[in-house]
Design a protein around this motif. Structure first.
Motif, PDB file in Angstrom:
ATOM      1  N   SER A  55       0.867  -1.187   0.000  1.00  0.00           N
ATOM      2  CA  SER A  55       0.000   0.000   0.000  1.00  0.00           C
ATOM      3  C   SER A  55       0.900   1.233   0.000  1.00  0.00           C
ATOM      4  CB  SER A  55      -0.904   0.014   1.229  1.00  0.00           C
ATOM      5  OG  SER A  55      -0.136   0.139   2.401  1.00  0.00           O
ATOM      6  N   TRP A  56       0.413   2.269  -0.639  1.00  0.00           N
ATOM      7  CA  TRP A  56       1.122   3.552  -0.714  1.00  0.00           C
ATOM      8  C   TRP A  56       0.225   4.627  -0.123  1.00  0.00           C
ATOM      9  CZ3 TRP A  56       5.595   5.953  -2.288  1.00  0.00           C
ATOM     10  CH2 TRP A  56       5.505   7.313  -2.579  1.00  0.00           C
ATOM     11  N   PHE A  57       0.728   5.324   0.857  1.00  0.00           N
ATOM     12  CA  PHE A  57       0.001   6.484   1.390  1.00  0.00           C
ATOM     13  C   PHE A  57       0.943   7.682   1.273  1.00  0.00           C
ATOM     14  CE2 PHE A  57      -2.519   3.191   3.289  1.00  0.00           C
ATOM     15  CZ  PHE A  57      -3.775   3.749   3.489  1.00  0.00           C
ATOM     16  N   ALA A  58       0.573   8.664   0.461  1.00  0.00           N
ATOM     17  CA  ALA A  58       1.464   9.803   0.219  1.00  0.00           C
ATOM     18  C   ALA A  58       1.765  10.549   1.502  1.00  0.00           C
ATOM     19  CB  ALA A  58       0.838  10.730  -0.820  1.00  0.00           C
ATOM     20  N   ASP A  59       0.798  10.551   2.458  1.00  0.00           N
ATOM     21  CA  ASP A  59       1.037  11.315   3.682  1.00  0.00           C
ATOM     22  C   ASP A  59       1.426  10.431   4.862  1.00  0.00           C
ATOM     23  OD1 ASP A  59      -1.325  10.099   4.177  1.00  0.00           O
ATOM     24  OD2 ASP A  59      -2.487  11.937   4.509  1.00  0.00           O
ATOM     25  N   ARG A  60       1.873   9.196   4.576  1.00  0.00           N
ATOM     26  CA  ARG A  60       2.270   8.314   5.686  1.00  0.00           C
ATOM     27  C   ARG A  60       3.633   8.784   6.213  1.00  0.00           C
ATOM     28  NH1 ARG A  60       0.559   2.434   5.107  1.00  0.00           N
ATOM     29  NH2 ARG A  60       1.712   2.453   3.187  1.00  0.00           N
TER      30      ARG A  60
END
Ligand SMILES: C[S@@+](CC[C@H](N)C(=O)[O-])C[C@H]1O[C@@H](n2cnc3c(N)ncnc32)[C@H](O)[C@@H]1O
Length: 216
Positions: free
Chosen positions: A211-216
């Protein structure tokens, strides 16, 4: 892309996930019979689910389409969504004409196909107007190419996205994914399924979904 919804929905595609040899939907086996590819029905069902979870405005991008087996599977029943395929057709018996014919045979239309080196295309502005919610990498497989295949996708990804990597049984593919996860805090391992080398040939050579979360 709601990556958690994707994970929640995944097991229901099989009677006994991930042990089942085939998904409940027989169409993925039929596609593979008609369009022989380097994959298995289980992997195709997973790709289809990823594409089905794309919200409006986000794209599925596939690097390495070969004869079209995976792209056809992703596009089934997903006609309103946006699909992009990248292939340089360098593999023996791969050709643009064959890919086009196979897509047409299954009545899936509208994919944008970029013909050329994936790394040049990902570095170019070819994807500049797209927000990629599902990214599937199944092309050149050296350690460096695998790592580049993930890093070069980053500027194109939606705020939340799936990164799906094929052939993760292979040592250098697994190492590239592990190193990528170590270096990139925005990416996390979501689903990892071993393939032939772990006694599960129904999952081809293994698949790892991040999973990719730009704001992680
Ligand atoms: C393993 S096959 C893809 C299999 C396909 N996903 C399927 O479902 O059967 C890998 C594909 O990547 C393509 N490829 C290899 N190196 C590439 C590169 N540098 N740029 C673009 N495509 C590449 C090959 O031409 C081949 O069609």
């Amino acid at each position: 892309m709601d990556t958690k919804a994707f994970v929640r929905a995944l097991p229901a595609l099989w009677s006994d996930f991930p042990e089942s040899e085939l998904p409940l939907d027989a169409r993925f086996g039929e596609i593979l019979d008609e369009v022989p590819g380097l994959t298995k029905p289980n992997n195709l069902a997973l790709l289809h689910l990823a594409a089905a979870h794309l919200p409006p405005g986000e794209s599925y991008v596939e690097v390495g389409s070969f004869r079209g087996t995976s792209l056809i599977s992703a596009m089934l029943d997903n006609g309103e969504k946006e699909f992009v395929a990248i292939d340089d057709f360098s593999m023996s018996d791969a050709s643009r004409a064959q890919l086009d014919a196979n897509l047409a045979r299954f009545g899936v239309t509208g994919a944008t196909i970029f013909e050329g080196d994936a790394f040049e295309i990902l570095r170019s502005d070819a994807l500049k107007d797209r927000s990629v919610g599902a990214y599937y990498y199944d092309a050149a497989h050296t350690y460096e190419q695998q790592l580049d295949g993930l890093r070069l996708a980053e500027p194109h990804l939606a705020e939340e996205a799936l990164l799906i990597v094929d052939d993760t049984d292979w040592d250098f593919v697994a190492r590239a994914v592990a190193d990528y996860l170590e270096l990139q805090p925005k990416a996390e391992s979501l689903v990892e399924i071993g393939g032939k080398d772990t006694g599960a040939p129904a999952w081809w050579e293994g698949v790892h979904v991040l999973s990719w979360f730009a704001d992680r």
